[in-house]
Design an enzyme around this catalytic site. Structure first.
Site, PDB file in Angstrom:
ATOM      1  N   ARG A   1      37.636 -15.604  10.218  1.00  0.00           N
ATOM      2  CA  ARG A   1      36.085 -15.140  10.081  1.00  0.00           C
ATOM      3  C   ARG A   1      36.030 -14.902   8.476  1.00  0.00           C
ATOM      4  O   ARG A   1      34.451 -15.185   7.892  1.00  0.00           O
ATOM      5  CB  ARG A   1      36.558 -13.320   9.346  1.00  0.00           C
TER       6      ARG A   1
ATOM      7  N   ARG B   1      27.509  -3.107   8.887  1.00  0.00           N
ATOM      8  CA  ARG B   1      28.801  -2.190  10.146  1.00  0.00           C
ATOM      9  C   ARG B   1      28.332  -0.819  10.565  1.00  0.00           C
ATOM     10  O   ARG B   1      28.675   0.048   9.906  1.00  0.00           O
ATOM     11  CB  ARG B   1      29.861  -1.720   9.469  1.00  0.00           C
TER      12      ARG B   1
ATOM     13  N   CYS C   1      40.798  -9.995  18.324  1.00  0.00           N
ATOM     14  CA  CYS C   1      39.326  -9.833  17.121  1.00  0.00           C
ATOM     15  C   CYS C   1      40.120  -8.843  16.038  1.00  0.00           C
ATOM     16  O   CYS C   1      40.232  -9.038  15.671  1.00  0.00           O
ATOM     17  CB  CYS C   1      38.561  -8.663  17.357  1.00  0.00           C
TER      18      CYS C   1
ATOM     19  N   ASP D   1      40.624  -7.202  24.234  1.00  0.00           N
ATOM     20  CA  ASP D   1      40.355  -6.493  22.718  1.00  0.00           C
ATOM     21  C   ASP D   1      40.943  -4.518  23.611  1.00  0.00           C
ATOM     22  O   ASP D   1      41.389  -4.462  24.452  1.00  0.00           O
ATOM     23  CB  ASP D   1      38.951  -5.929  22.717  1.00  0.00           C
TER      24      ASP D   1
ATOM     25  N   HIS E   1      29.289  -8.421  18.003  1.00  0.00           N
ATOM     26  CA  HIS E   1      29.849  -8.607  17.123  1.00  0.00           C
ATOM     27  C   HIS E   1      29.827  -9.836  16.650  1.00  0.00           C
ATOM     28  O   HIS E   1      31.225 -11.024  17.102  1.00  0.00           O
ATOM     29  CB  HIS E   1      31.722  -7.811  17.165  1.00  0.00           C
TER      30      HIS E   1
ATOM     31  N   GLN F   1      32.677 -12.117  14.535  1.00  0.00           N
ATOM     32  CA  GLN F   1      33.616 -12.569  14.710  1.00  0.00           C
ATOM     33  C   GLN F   1      33.533 -13.690  16.590  1.00  0.00           C
ATOM     34  O   GLN F   1      34.875 -14.338  16.007  1.00  0.00           O
ATOM     35  CB  GLN F   1      34.334 -11.111  16.221  1.00  0.00           C
TER      36      GLN F   1
HETATM   37  N1  NVA Z   1      35.594  -3.338  20.197  1.00  0.00           N
HETATM   38  C1  NVA Z   1      36.399  -3.064  18.925  1.00  0.00           C
HETATM   39  C2  NVA Z   1      35.983  -4.109  17.564  1.00  0.00           C
HETATM   40  C3  NVA Z   1      36.465  -3.537  16.391  1.00  0.00           C
HETATM   41  C4  NVA Z   1      36.771  -4.816  15.509  1.00  0.00           C
HETATM   42  C5  NVA Z   1      35.524  -2.022  18.572  1.00  0.00           C
HETATM   43  O1  NVA Z   1      34.247  -1.840  18.153  1.00  0.00           O
HETATM   44  O2  NVA Z   1      35.608  -0.912  17.522  1.00  0.00           O
HETATM   45  N1   CP Z   2      37.542  -7.617  14.250  1.00  0.00           N
HETATM   46  C1   CP Z   2      37.178  -6.984  13.073  1.00  0.00           C
HETATM   47  O1   CP Z   2      36.010  -7.281  13.167  1.00  0.00           O
HETATM   48  O2   CP Z   2      38.107  -6.274  12.085  1.00  0.00           O
HETATM   49  P1   CP Z   2      37.742  -5.249  11.016  1.00  0.00           P
HETATM   50  O3   CP Z   2      37.425  -4.439  12.218  1.00  0.00           O
HETATM   51  O4   CP Z   2      39.034  -4.826  10.157  1.00  0.00           O
HETATM   52  O5   CP Z   2      36.788  -5.454  10.389  1.00  0.00           O
END
Ligand code: NVA
Ligand code: CP
Length: 299
Positions: free
Chosen positions: A286, A103, A258, A218, A130, A133
């Site tokens: 997940r 990540r 998500c 989101d 992502h 997800q």
């Molecule tokens: N769009 C959000 C998703 C978090 C799981 C982000 O990138 O922060």
């Molecule tokens: N949806 C998701 O990826 O959650 P986290 O940021 O908590 O891992």
């Protein structure tokens, strides 16, 4: 050849469907107390330069449940965060573990890492996409409402990493994606061009939600965009998923997010905590979807 999962389209559609079918089975087996040690002695390295609850817990618990081990590597602790080249880090880490989950902000960094890695790389969220997800989301829809093929999904809000991955999912799983975003927050033009046959760019949220089977949103400001929060609150004020918007969708439509969510911003509390919401199952899935993915990549 080493299999990676950096974008949804790295895996053929039939295989994605198989991963989901297997995930549903793994979930049943886990809930029945069956032991599955198929990843015994395997190690997953998990590299994070952004926060996470669901992704970290699901990958770590998933590896334990499959008899393996997961290593949490924050960029504050490893030399990558101090400037060791991505290429060197990829060669070294992949020489010691069986798979690597990343990540990191830059999607390009994941691609470079994969080029130099001798083991599978899993994108656990980048600025572009992502895919993990979406495995959970597609599994969740299938469990509740059956196949998503031929259905219509509404994406409401930011044209961000999740929106891009829904565009890829529309192609892979055969649904239509209606997208409603504020002006200036549309998905990346490259994605629009590539997935034009599966998407409708809608003028407003009501038309995007009309007669759809699934409504998804989101956060308005993703990780790394905290400084834009106020500006985005203004731009997105007409983009909340609430009861009145959900009334445009089919009566049996479901809602997904998500998470983490901001009640009162992108979604009202009565929708996310209401009957149509699948968010808790979506989050739990997940775990099961990624266990299935790990078995696919490592077998
Ligand atoms: N769009 C959000 C998703 C978090 C799981 C982000 O990138 O922060
Ligand atoms: N949806 C998701 O990826 O959650 P986290 O940021 O908590 O891992």
């Amino acid at each position: 050849m080493t299999k990676h999962f950096i974008n949804l389209d790295d895996i053929p559609s039939d295989d994605l469907q198989q991963i989901i079918t297997q995930a549903i089975l793994l979930k049943k087996q886990h809930k029945a107390g069956e032991i599955n040690n198929r990843l015994k002695n395997k190690t997953l390295a998990m590299i994070f330069d952004k926060s996470s609850t669901r992704t970290r817990v699901s990958f770590e618990a998933g590896m334990t449940q499959l008899g393996g081990h997961a290593l949490f590597l924050s960029d504050r602790d490893i030399q990558l965060g101090r400037g060791e080249p991505i290429t060197d880090s990829a060669i070294v880490i992949s020489s010691m573990v069986d798979a690597i989950m990343m990540r990191v902000s830059s999607h390009e960094a994941i691609n470079t890492f994969a080029e130099y890695s001798s083991v599978p790389i899993i994108n656990a969220l980048s600025d572009e996409s992502h895919p993990c997800q979406l495995l959970a989301d597609m599994m969740t829809y299938q469990e509740h409402n059956g196949s998503i093929k031929g259905k219509t999904v509404a994406w409401i809000g930011d044209g961000n990493n999740m929106c891009h991955t829904y565009m890829q999912a529309a192609k892979a799983f055969g649904f239509t994606l209606n997208i409603a975003t504020p002006k200036g927050y549309e998905p990346d033009q490259g994605f629009v061009n590539q997935y034009t046959d599966c998407i409708n760019l809608c003028a407003d949220t009501n038309s995007a939600c009309k007669e759809v089977d699934l409504v998804v949103t989101d956060v308005w400001a993703s990780m790394g965009q905290e400084a834009e929060q106020k500006k985005r609150e203004l731009a997105f004020e007409d983009f909340q998923v609430n009861e009145s918007l959900m009334n445009n969708a089919k009566p049996d439509a479901v809602f997904m997010h998500c998470l983490p969510a901001h009640r009162g911003e992108e979604v009202s509390a009565d929708v996310i905590d209401g009957k149509q919401s699948l968010v808790w199952n979506e989050a739990e899935n997940r775990l099961h979807a990624q266990k299935s993915l790990l078995l696919y990549l490592l077998s």
